[in-house]
Scaffold this motif. Structure first.
Motif, PDB file in Angstrom:
ATOM      1  N   PHE A  41      14.544  -8.657 -41.849  1.00  0.00           N
ATOM      2  CA  PHE A  41      14.169 -10.034 -42.154  1.00  0.00           C
ATOM      3  C   PHE A  41      15.390 -10.907 -42.389  1.00  0.00           C
ATOM      4  N   GLU A  42      16.389 -10.372 -43.093  1.00  0.00           N
ATOM      5  CA  GLU A  42      17.609 -11.136 -43.342  1.00  0.00           C
ATOM      6  C   GLU A  42      18.324 -11.447 -42.039  1.00  0.00           C
ATOM      7  N   ALA A  43      18.318 -10.498 -41.100  1.00  0.00           N
ATOM      8  CA  ALA A  43      18.946 -10.734 -39.796  1.00  0.00           C
ATOM      9  C   ALA A  43      18.238 -11.862 -39.059  1.00  0.00           C
ATOM     10  N   MET A  44      16.916 -11.880 -39.085  1.00  0.00           N
ATOM     11  CA  MET A  44      16.178 -12.961 -38.418  1.00  0.00           C
ATOM     12  C   MET A  44      16.432 -14.298 -39.107  1.00  0.00           C
TER      13      MET A  44
ATOM     14  N   LEU B 107       7.343 -14.150 -27.088  1.00  0.00           N
ATOM     15  CA  LEU B 107       8.595 -14.152 -27.838  1.00  0.00           C
ATOM     16  C   LEU B 107       8.527 -13.182 -29.014  1.00  0.00           C
ATOM     17  N   GLU B 108       7.405 -13.158 -29.719  1.00  0.00           N
ATOM     18  CA  GLU B 108       7.251 -12.226 -30.830  1.00  0.00           C
ATOM     19  C   GLU B 108       7.396 -10.781 -30.361  1.00  0.00           C
ATOM     20  N   ASN B 109       6.826 -10.486 -29.216  1.00  0.00           N
ATOM     21  CA  ASN B 109       6.936  -9.133 -28.675  1.00  0.00           C
ATOM     22  C   ASN B 109       8.387  -8.780 -28.363  1.00  0.00           C
ATOM     23  N   GLN B 110       9.119  -9.744 -27.795  1.00  0.00           N
ATOM     24  CA  GLN B 110      10.531  -9.517 -27.485  1.00  0.00           C
ATOM     25  C   GLN B 110      11.341  -9.283 -28.760  1.00  0.00           C
ATOM     26  N   ILE B 111      11.086 -10.093 -29.782  1.00  0.00           N
ATOM     27  CA  ILE B 111      11.821  -9.950 -31.047  1.00  0.00           C
ATOM     28  C   ILE B 111      11.481  -8.625 -31.722  1.00  0.00           C
ATOM     29  N   ALA B 112      10.201  -8.241 -31.705  1.00  0.00           N
ATOM     30  CA  ALA B 112       9.796  -6.979 -32.327  1.00  0.00           C
ATOM     31  C   ALA B 112      10.511  -5.801 -31.673  1.00  0.00           C
ATOM     32  N   HIS B 113      10.615  -5.817 -30.353  1.00  0.00           N
ATOM     33  CA  HIS B 113      11.332  -4.745 -29.659  1.00  0.00           C
ATOM     34  C   HIS B 113      12.820  -4.765 -30.027  1.00  0.00           C
ATOM     35  N   LEU B 114      13.384  -5.952 -30.164  1.00  0.00           N
ATOM     36  CA  LEU B 114      14.793  -6.056 -30.525  1.00  0.00           C
ATOM     37  C   LEU B 114      15.038  -5.533 -31.941  1.00  0.00           C
TER      38      LEU B 114
ATOM     39  N   ASP C  43      10.590   3.311 -33.014  1.00  0.00           N
ATOM     40  CA  ASP C  43       9.695   3.203 -31.863  1.00  0.00           C
ATOM     41  C   ASP C  43       8.640   2.168 -32.220  1.00  0.00           C
ATOM     42  N   VAL C  44       8.685   1.010 -31.552  1.00  0.00           N
ATOM     43  CA  VAL C  44       7.798  -0.089 -31.906  1.00  0.00           C
ATOM     44  C   VAL C  44       6.332   0.254 -31.664  1.00  0.00           C
ATOM     45  N   THR C  45       6.074   1.237 -30.831  1.00  0.00           N
ATOM     46  CA  THR C  45       4.686   1.625 -30.579  1.00  0.00           C
ATOM     47  C   THR C  45       4.139   2.545 -31.670  1.00  0.00           C
ATOM     48  N   GLN C  46       5.045   3.125 -32.468  1.00  0.00           N
ATOM     49  CA  GLN C  46       4.626   4.054 -33.514  1.00  0.00           C
ATOM     50  C   GLN C  46       4.791   3.488 -34.921  1.00  0.00           C
ATOM     51  N   ASP C  47       5.783   2.649 -35.116  1.00  0.00           N
ATOM     52  CA  ASP C  47       6.078   2.096 -36.441  1.00  0.00           C
ATOM     53  C   ASP C  47       5.642   0.628 -36.470  1.00  0.00           C
ATOM     54  N   PRO C  48       4.717   0.248 -37.341  1.00  0.00           N
ATOM     55  CA  PRO C  48       4.203  -1.123 -37.353  1.00  0.00           C
ATOM     56  C   PRO C  48       5.146  -2.141 -37.986  1.00  0.00           C
ATOM     57  N   ARG C  49       6.179  -1.702 -38.685  1.00  0.00           N
ATOM     58  CA  ARG C  49       6.993  -2.628 -39.465  1.00  0.00           C
ATOM     59  C   ARG C  49       7.681  -3.720 -38.645  1.00  0.00           C
ATOM     60  N   PRO C  50       8.262  -3.408 -37.484  1.00  0.00           N
ATOM     61  CA  PRO C  50       8.877  -4.497 -36.722  1.00  0.00           C
ATOM     62  C   PRO C  50       7.900  -5.612 -36.362  1.00  0.00           C
TER      63      PRO C  50
ATOM     64  N   PHE D 142       7.567 -13.693 -39.994  1.00  0.00           N
ATOM     65  CA  PHE D 142       8.657 -14.621 -39.697  1.00  0.00           C
ATOM     66  C   PHE D 142       8.170 -15.721 -38.749  1.00  0.00           C
ATOM     67  N   SER D 143       7.464 -15.350 -37.702  1.00  0.00           N
ATOM     68  CA  SER D 143       6.985 -16.322 -36.721  1.00  0.00           C
ATOM     69  C   SER D 143       5.968 -17.279 -37.335  1.00  0.00           C
ATOM     70  N   GLY D 144       5.148 -16.775 -38.259  1.00  0.00           N
ATOM     71  CA  GLY D 144       4.199 -17.645 -38.940  1.00  0.00           C
ATOM     72  C   GLY D 144       4.898 -18.752 -39.705  1.00  0.00           C
ATOM     73  N   VAL D 145       5.969 -18.406 -40.393  1.00  0.00           N
ATOM     74  CA  VAL D 145       6.744 -19.406 -41.122  1.00  0.00           C
ATOM     75  C   VAL D 145       7.357 -20.410 -40.151  1.00  0.00           C
ATOM     76  N   MET D 146       7.858 -19.928 -39.027  1.00  0.00           N
ATOM     77  CA  MET D 146       8.470 -20.819 -38.052  1.00  0.00           C
ATOM     78  C   MET D 146       7.447 -21.803 -37.480  1.00  0.00           C
TER      79      MET D 146
END
Length: 218
Positions: free
Chosen positions: A93-96, A144-151, A159-166, A173-177
């Protein structure tokens, strides 16, 4: 850097002319869209305003929708580039947060090289009030959210398909934006500084809003 090296890094005359044409088309399109309406504006009217052909328009932009989101695409690309540069020691989150604020530090000047910031705000307001563009805006946001989550997952070795945290972090973050963009579009200060300050203020409230109790003890 030598004179020859500086000359090599500058775009050539042909590239500068192409950029000027692209920028002129973009300015003309957004002015027409925001003054007479997106649906009522034709590609013929845009090219007539710049005195070029339809063929020239489609050399730079695939459609009216494509030209509408051209500046937003530039902003998003700057954010992604900044996020890729953030040190691995930063939490996701801090990186974003730092990436978006760093991007806004420099993007204002880049926007104003193409269009006025006032026109940028009017374009945002038009997108929000035009159903077809709002749908496209939401569709682009999901991509865009999908791209950021993978990044983010790649940064953290997940593994974004296994770990929901990203995806969860990016969704928050996107909701705030989205909220800050809407508030900025409804405001009276069209400056990028106002958008940056609003973004920082709301991002700083994300963790307290999610983690803390809101009701004061009686």
């Amino acid at each position: 850097m030598t004179h020859g090296q500086r000359a090599a890094t500058r775009p050539g005359l042909r590239e500068r002319k192409k950029q000027r044409t692209r920028d002129a088309l973009l300015r003309a399109a957004l002015e027409l869209f925001t003054t007479q309406g997106y649906e009522r504006t034709t590609v013929d009217e845009i090219v007539e305003a710049v005195d070029v052909s339809q063929r020239t328009f489609f050399r730079y932009f695939a459609s009216k929708e494509d030209i509408t989101f051209a500046v937003q695409e530039m902003v998003e690309s700057r954010f992604i580039a900044e996020l890729r540069r953030r040190p691995s020691c930063e939490a996701p989150f801090e990186a974003m947060r730092r990436a978006v604020l760093c991007a806004w530090n420099s993007i204002g000047e880049a926007i104003e090289e193409v269009i006025t910031v006032d026109l940028h705000m009017r374009t945002y307001q038009m997108i929000e009030s035009t159903p077809s563009l709002l749908a496209a805006h939401m569709r682009r946001g999901i991509a865009l959210e999908n791209q950021i989550a993978h990044l983010i997952a790649e940064r953290e070795g997940l593994d974004v398909t296994q770990d929901p945290r990203p995806r969860v972090a990016v969704a928050a973050f996107s909701g705030v934006m989205r909220v800050t963009g809407q508030l900025w579009g409804q405001g009276h200060d069209p400056s990028v500084e106002a958008l940056r300050d609003l973004t920082e203020k709301y991002l700083d409230q994300l963790v307290p809003a999610l983690a803390g109790a809101w009701r004061q003890a009686e």
